[in-house]
Design an enzyme around this catalytic site. Sequence first.
Site, short mmCIF file in Angstrom:
data_model
loop_
_atom_site.label_atom_id
_atom_site.label_comp_id
_atom_site.label_asym_id
_atom_site.label_seq_id
_atom_site.Cartn_x
_atom_site.Cartn_y
_atom_site.Cartn_z
N HIS A 12 28.34 28.00 -39.94
CA HIS A 12 27.91 26.90 -39.14
C HIS A 12 26.72 25.97 -39.54
O HIS A 12 25.98 25.67 -38.57
CB HIS A 12 28.10 27.07 -37.69
CG HIS A 12 26.99 28.21 -37.11
ND1 HIS A 12 27.42 28.96 -36.13
CD2 HIS A 12 25.87 28.22 -37.34
CE1 HIS A 12 26.28 29.80 -35.74
NE2 HIS A 12 25.56 29.03 -36.42
N HIS A 59 21.45 27.42 -30.08
CA HIS A 59 20.17 26.97 -31.08
C HIS A 59 19.20 26.19 -30.33
O HIS A 59 18.59 25.60 -30.84
CB HIS A 59 20.64 26.48 -32.23
CG HIS A 59 21.56 27.31 -33.04
ND1 HIS A 59 22.84 27.18 -33.02
CD2 HIS A 59 21.23 27.92 -34.27
CE1 HIS A 59 23.49 27.87 -33.92
NE2 HIS A 59 22.52 28.42 -34.80
N HIS A 193 22.00 35.68 -44.25
CA HIS A 193 20.90 34.70 -44.59
C HIS A 193 19.76 34.95 -43.79
O HIS A 193 19.51 35.48 -42.54
CB HIS A 193 21.36 33.40 -44.49
CG HIS A 193 21.61 32.84 -43.14
ND1 HIS A 193 22.72 33.14 -42.22
CD2 HIS A 193 21.37 31.90 -42.08
CE1 HIS A 193 22.70 32.97 -41.19
NE2 HIS A 193 21.86 31.71 -41.06
N GLU A 240 23.98 36.84 -37.08
CA GLU A 240 25.16 35.96 -36.04
C GLU A 240 26.38 36.58 -36.54
O GLU A 240 27.64 36.21 -35.92
CB GLU A 240 25.14 34.62 -36.95
CG GLU A 240 23.91 33.64 -36.29
CD GLU A 240 23.80 32.34 -37.11
OE1 GLU A 240 23.10 31.49 -36.51
OE2 GLU A 240 24.43 32.02 -38.22
#
Length: 279
Positions: A12, A59, A193, A240
């Site tokens: 995302h 977020h 990441h 995530e």
Amino acid sequence: MAEIVGAYFTSHVPAIGGAIARGDQNDPYWKPFFDGFPKVREWLAEVKPDVAITFSNDHGLNFFLDKMPTFAVGAAAEYRNADEGWGLPTYKSIEGYPELSWHIINGLVGDEFDPVTCQEMLVDHALSIPFELAWPDVEAWPVKLVPIGINTVQHPLPSAKRCLALGRSVYKALQSWEGDEKIVIIGTGGLSHQLDGERAGFINKEYDEFCMENLSKDPDAMTRDSIHEIVRLAGTQGVEVLNWIAARGALGPGAVERHRNYHIPISNTAAATMVLEPA
């Protein structure tokens, strides 16, 4: 009883929204990623879900470092997308399904989870981008939404084992739901990441492949590492993958892989897209 038609998993990254807005789907940098979605859309058109139960992380739109629930479940009638500061287009609001939300919340509490219940909740890029990738150019989203948020930001983080158990509790609640809706499970985020610190730009293809290989056939294998080890293997933001693990639990005990796409990098992220169906 409702029917779980399958599960859709995808990254995302906010930059995806920028690429969509610019029309960069065929740009050489972006094309290998966007090429993974025609089969997702074909599958969704085939199974025609009425409801999406999603697992993602906030977020800073609803929660920040001073208030970060481990698990949160939306019970709103509508979920509005808002700009988080990325300058992305604001997408359509998503219709909620409060009755199903409360049924799931009661099931989770009955299984000794303690979720924060949100009768108002905004939707950030963790859901708006996966929705836009799945259903581009529609006038209204074709599914109602039950969003479930997982803390992947502020330590202490939940363990992978706990997130898988959360998803399995959602699956159990769906087995007692008296509606006849078709339900798609969605997990978003990752894969590996890290966007900051000494390891900025870190990607671990080997760990990503381990996750993708085991997502359908042995999700418990993804829970054997501690949360700190998952951060080491996947990167600070790659944790995530907890959202994927929880979503896999909600799909049910058995699953078969229908589609997979993996590309590195987009915006310093190993981007993956998968579709699983119940075995």
